[in-house]
Design a protein around this motif. Structure first.
Motif, short mmCIF file in Angstrom:
data_model
loop_
_atom_site.label_atom_id
_atom_site.label_comp_id
_atom_site.label_asym_id
_atom_site.label_seq_id
_atom_site.Cartn_x
_atom_site.Cartn_y
_atom_site.Cartn_z
N ALA A 69 0.86 -1.21 0.03
CA ALA A 69 -0.08 0.15 -0.05
C ALA A 69 1.07 1.20 -0.06
O ALA A 69 0.46 2.26 -0.57
CB ALA A 69 -0.97 -0.04 1.21
N LEU A 70 1.94 1.28 0.84
CA LEU A 70 2.68 2.45 0.88
C LEU A 70 3.71 2.86 -0.60
O LEU A 70 3.56 3.65 -0.78
CB LEU A 70 3.89 2.21 1.97
N ARG A 71 3.95 1.57 -1.26
CA ARG A 71 4.57 1.72 -2.47
C ARG A 71 3.56 2.14 -3.40
O ARG A 71 4.05 3.08 -4.38
CB ARG A 71 5.39 0.48 -2.97
N TRP A 72 2.34 2.06 -3.24
CA TRP A 72 1.25 2.37 -4.28
C TRP A 72 1.30 3.96 -4.28
O TRP A 72 1.01 4.78 -5.08
CB TRP A 72 0.04 1.67 -4.01
N LEU A 73 1.13 4.23 -2.74
CA LEU A 73 0.97 5.88 -2.49
C LEU A 73 2.38 6.52 -2.86
O LEU A 73 2.24 7.63 -3.36
CB LEU A 73 0.77 5.76 -0.97
N ARG A 74 3.50 6.21 -2.75
CA ARG A 74 4.69 6.51 -3.16
C ARG A 74 4.69 6.86 -4.80
O ARG A 74 5.29 7.94 -5.31
CB ARG A 74 5.83 5.76 -2.78
N GLN A 75 3.88 5.97 -5.29
CA GLN A 75 4.16 6.24 -6.90
C GLN A 75 3.16 7.54 -7.21
O GLN A 75 3.43 7.91 -8.48
CB GLN A 75 3.53 5.00 -7.57
N ARG A 76 2.37 7.65 -6.45
CA ARG A 76 1.49 9.23 -6.32
C ARG A 76 2.13 10.14 -5.88
O ARG A 76 1.65 11.40 -5.55
CB ARG A 76 0.25 8.82 -5.76
N SER A 91 -2.79 -4.13 19.66
CA SER A 91 -1.70 -4.99 19.16
C SER A 91 -1.37 -5.97 20.14
O SER A 91 -1.87 -6.09 21.42
CB SER A 91 -0.40 -4.20 18.76
N THR A 92 -0.10 -6.91 19.61
CA THR A 92 0.14 -7.98 20.70
C THR A 92 1.71 -7.69 21.06
O THR A 92 2.15 -6.71 20.15
CB THR A 92 -0.07 -9.29 20.32
N HIS A 93 2.39 -8.34 21.85
CA HIS A 93 3.69 -8.48 21.89
C HIS A 93 4.57 -8.42 20.83
O HIS A 93 5.59 -8.03 20.60
CB HIS A 93 4.27 -9.68 22.99
N ARG A 94 4.00 -9.20 19.65
CA ARG A 94 4.80 -9.36 18.50
C ARG A 94 4.44 -8.24 17.32
O ARG A 94 5.26 -8.20 16.38
CB ARG A 94 4.36 -10.64 17.89
N GLY A 95 3.47 -7.43 17.70
CA GLY A 95 3.27 -6.67 16.55
C GLY A 95 1.68 -6.32 16.63
O GLY A 95 0.91 -6.70 17.52
N ASN A 96 1.13 -5.74 15.64
CA ASN A 96 1.77 -5.15 14.29
C ASN A 96 2.45 -3.68 14.00
O ASN A 96 2.96 -3.41 13.08
CB ASN A 96 0.99 -5.66 13.01
N ILE A 97 2.02 -3.04 15.31
CA ILE A 97 2.44 -1.49 14.90
C ILE A 97 3.90 -1.27 14.90
O ILE A 97 4.28 -0.84 13.85
CB ILE A 97 2.02 -0.78 16.24
N GLY A 98 4.48 -2.11 15.79
CA GLY A 98 6.11 -1.88 15.50
C GLY A 98 6.71 -2.33 14.46
O GLY A 98 7.49 -1.71 13.63
N PRO A 99 6.44 -3.56 13.83
CA PRO A 99 7.10 -4.11 12.65
C PRO A 99 6.69 -3.22 11.46
O PRO A 99 7.45 -2.97 10.64
CB PRO A 99 6.41 -5.54 12.56
N VAL A 100 5.63 -2.97 11.37
CA VAL A 100 5.07 -1.84 10.29
C VAL A 100 5.78 -0.64 10.18
O VAL A 100 6.12 -0.11 9.04
CB VAL A 100 3.54 -1.89 10.09
N THR A 101 5.74 -0.04 11.45
CA THR A 101 6.42 1.27 11.58
C THR A 101 8.08 1.18 11.14
O THR A 101 8.54 2.04 10.21
CB THR A 101 6.52 1.72 12.84
N GLU A 107 11.65 1.89 4.08
CA GLU A 107 11.12 1.83 2.80
C GLU A 107 11.24 3.62 2.37
O GLU A 107 11.58 3.84 1.05
CB GLU A 107 9.65 1.54 2.87
N LEU A 108 11.15 4.49 3.36
CA LEU A 108 11.29 5.59 3.24
C LEU A 108 12.44 6.29 3.38
O LEU A 108 12.71 7.51 3.30
CB LEU A 108 10.03 6.39 3.86
N ASP A 109 13.56 5.63 3.60
CA ASP A 109 14.74 5.80 3.93
C ASP A 109 14.89 7.20 4.89
O ASP A 109 15.67 8.04 4.86
CB ASP A 109 15.57 6.47 2.67
N SER A 110 13.99 6.93 6.11
CA SER A 110 14.01 7.59 7.18
C SER A 110 14.42 6.83 8.59
O SER A 110 14.43 5.79 8.61
CB SER A 110 12.62 8.24 7.22
#
Length: 419
Positions: A69-76, A91-101, A107-110
């Motif tokens: 989804a992020l890559r589709w938005l980056r193309q725009r 979320s749980t101890h395994r994610g998903n907020i941390g892993p996606v962030t 991906e954004l080189d930030s």
């Protein structure tokens, strides 16, 4: 076409309409897309929200779908990117907020972003890195018994640190209340110490504006829809929203589909049942192979057109836990979601055109079953919940996708007035 100011990825469908409502009310031309569209899709909007159903799936799958989804938005060529999750940090101890962030930063080189699920309009505030629901810490609220993402710790710094290899710290309220320059100074020192994610305190909307102004140079924001309010204000969003898609129309057949077992939704179900008819979905009946869907549809067809009807799977925490122990957490949830989706599809095919759906997972399942591709934002019913409209093969549908925790006890009764 309008330049894309904000590209947002939401981890569930209720959250998508929630944050889109904030962007639209801020004056941005806003569209919600269900899933990642084709590469050549043309969308004329200043804010695009891609709604996913990734909150409770395996972290590796959540990362994969979110990056698509992020890559589709980056193309725009969006000017800012936004990862939207729940104001109770589901979320749980395994994610998903941390892993996606973490994946988004790479991906954004930030090397830095903020995590701010505060939503003061709905009583979600952050102080000293601890998330409060109303007057109580998160782990003392009804979220402690959530069937899929029970929140046992209110300290978001600890919660997030378990989900990511990145260093997490807190920007506390004594800094936030001093304004954007103080926050920027704090962030400069934090980054020098290797901090990559800042959990940022916020007690009111004015704090969210200060935070957004301080970090307006960042490519990535993460949080609930409250932070979106701050971001739109910092970007100088419009002062009026001309996107209200409410129609001058004769009332259609109405139904409420409730899969949430939250404290708020349980109260809303109880209130509606005082003078409306309801049909309860029993998990044991589903598991035994009974034709629950067929029976529910027959029951509903005999009552459509009188008052809004209620199909619900509400249960208290003890019953939910017992079902999960017998069937497994995933299996129990899937049984209910599949049944409610099939019932909703049958109701729509029998003329229901105005629907309230309660629960993030339920809303995702229902919208997918209806094969909805996009949503237009309409009038706000309550903070975090707008009416939305979509075109369906049966005609125009009005939907309200409600997070289980949102709305007062009369939500199911009063929402129709906003149509």
């Amino acid at each position: 076409m309008a330049p894309l100011l904000i590209g947002c990825v939401a981890d569930d469908f209720t959250g998508a309409t929630d944050v889109a409502n904030i962007f639209a009310r801020g004056g941005l031309k806003t569209t919600v897309l269900i899933g990642v569209p084709a590469d050549d899709a043309q969308v004329d909007a200043e804010a695009i929200v891609i709604a996913l159903k990734t909150r409770t799936i395996h972290p590796s799958l959540a990362v994969e779908e979110s990056l698509n989804a992020l890559r589709w938005l980056r193309q725009r060529h969006a000017q800012k990117y936004y990862f939207k999750y729940c104001s109770t940090f589901d979320s749980t101890h395994r994610g998903n907020i941390g892993p996606v962030t973490e994946a988004f930063l790479s991906e954004l080189d930030s090397d830095f972003t903020i995590a701010c699920p505060a939503f003061p309009a709905n009583g979600r505030t952050i102080y000293k890195g601890n998330l409060f629901v109303g007057d109580v810490p998160l782990n003392e609220s009804g979220m402690r018994n959530h069937p899929l993402t029970p929140m046992k710790d209110s300290n978001l710094i600890r919660v997030l640190a378990e989900q990511t290899k990145l260093n997490v710290s807190g920007c506390y309220h004594e800094t936030v209340q001093r304004g954007a320059s103080a926050i920027t100074e704090w962030a400069r020192a934090a980054k020098a110490e290797g901090i990559a994610i800042a959990v940022t305190d916020a007690l009111g909307n004015d704090d969210l504006v200060k935070i957004a102004k301080a970090f307006q140079g960042l490519p990535l924001f993460t949080g609930a829809s409250g932070l979106a309010y701050g971001l739109v204000t910092a970007l100088g969003g419009g002062v009026a929203n001309d996107q209200d898609v409410s129609e001058v129309r004769r009332p259609g057949l109405r139904a409420v589909i409730s899969g949430s077992c939250s404290v708020a939704t349980n109260g809303q179900v109880e209130t509606m049942l005082r003078d409306h008819e309801g049909y309860r979905i029993d998990v044991d009946d589903l598991a035994s192979g009974k034709d629950v869907v067929g029976e529910a549809v027959r029951w509903a067809k005999a009552r459509l057109g009188r008052k809004p009807i209620l199909i619900y799977a509400t249960a208290n925490p003890e019953e939910v836990k017992a079902n999960q122990e017998k069937l497994g957490v995933e299996a129990a949830g899937t049984l209910v979601e599949d049944a409610l989706s099939a019932i909703t599809l049958a109701l729509v095919e029998n003329g229901v055109s105005e629907l309230i759906v309660a629960g993030g997972e339920t809303s995702g399942a229902v919208v997918k079953a209806l094969d909805v591709k996009g949503l237009k934002i309409g009038r706000e019913i309550a903070p975090g919940v707008p009416w939305v409209r979509t075109d369906h093969k049966t005609g125009s549908l009005a939907l309200a996708l409600k997070s289980g925790n949102f709305g007062n006890s009369r939500f199911f009764l009063d929402a129709w007035e906003k149509l």
